[in-house]
Design an enzyme around this catalytic site. Structure first.
Site: not given
Ligand code: IMP
Ligand code: MG
Length: 186
Positions: A48-49, A104-105, A108, A157-158, A164, A170
């Site tokens: 949803k991000g 993408e949002d 990470d 974390f944000v 969210d 959100r």
């Molecule tokens: P990744 O697979 O670790 O790159 O994580 C990706 C997903 O984790 C993102 O699309 C977000 O939905 C969630 N995420 C990662 N870091 C944060 C954050 O700081 N706040 C909120 N959601 C996060």
């Molecule tokens: Mg995401």
């Protein structure tokens, strides 16, 4: 006007202001409009991000774009990754021969991105590029092969602007730190 979030003790320092978001999203929209002038993209939003970013970004793109969404789960209701990515809702459109722009949002760990890239490339798009609102500082954008990046941010974390924690925050029109809850003592 005071907001109910003003007194929320979990909201920390501002990371990206509403104005900075407006300016950057408009810039990204202009760049995408130039880059895709010959072949308008199919925007694929990751729910949803990315919903809020995708909504604003698409209005900053002056081309007849199309939309689709998919949902993947890589996080539970906490701020820690589960290390598992799975498709919760798949796309409705066929990607064959399409110029796909994945929206993408935040990148990470990069786990979700690499999973999505593999999955979408297997569907034979004419091209695949990625646009992420936020990317952690410790990444070389080139290594992640990211065409469009809104902002580089540190590892804290944000929340806000689509992001969210436990489905909350959100709707904040900016991105800010989330203050971690103290560890529960056993
Ligand atoms: P990744 O697979 O670790 O790159 O994580 C990706 C997903 O984790 C993102 O699309 C977000 O939905 C969630 N995420 C990662 N870091 C944060 C954050 O700081 N706040 C909120 N959601 C996060
Ligand atoms: Mg995401």
């Amino acid at each position: 006007m005071p907001s109910p979030y003003d007194s929320d003790p979990r909201l920390g320092e501002l990371v990206v202001s509403q104005h900075e978001l407006d300016v950057r999203v408009a810039e990204l929209g202009r760049q995408i409009t130039l880059d895709y002038a010959e072949h308008p993209p199919l925007l694929v939003g990751v729910l949803k991000g990315a919903f809020m970013f995708m909504s604003d970004l698409s209005r900053a793109i002056d081309l007849p774009v199309e939309f689709d969404f998919m949902a993947v789960a890589s996080y539970g209701s906490t701020t820690r990754t589960s290390g598992v990515v799975r498709i919760v809702k798949d796309l409705e459109l066929d990607l064959t021969g399409r110029h796909v722009l994945l929206v993408e949002d935040i990148i990470d760990s990069g786990l979700t991105l690499s999973y999505l890239r593999r999955t979408l490339l297997a569907r034979d798009p004419a091209s695949l590029a990625v646009c992420s609102l936020l990317v952690r500082d410790h990444y070389e954008v080139e290594d992640l092969d990211l065409a469009y990046v809104g902002f580089r941010i540190p590892s804290d974390f944000v929340v806000g602007y689509g992001l969210d924690v436990g489905e909350r925050y959100r709707n904040l029109p900016f991105v800010c730190h989330l203050i971690a809850e103290p560890e529960v003592r056993r």
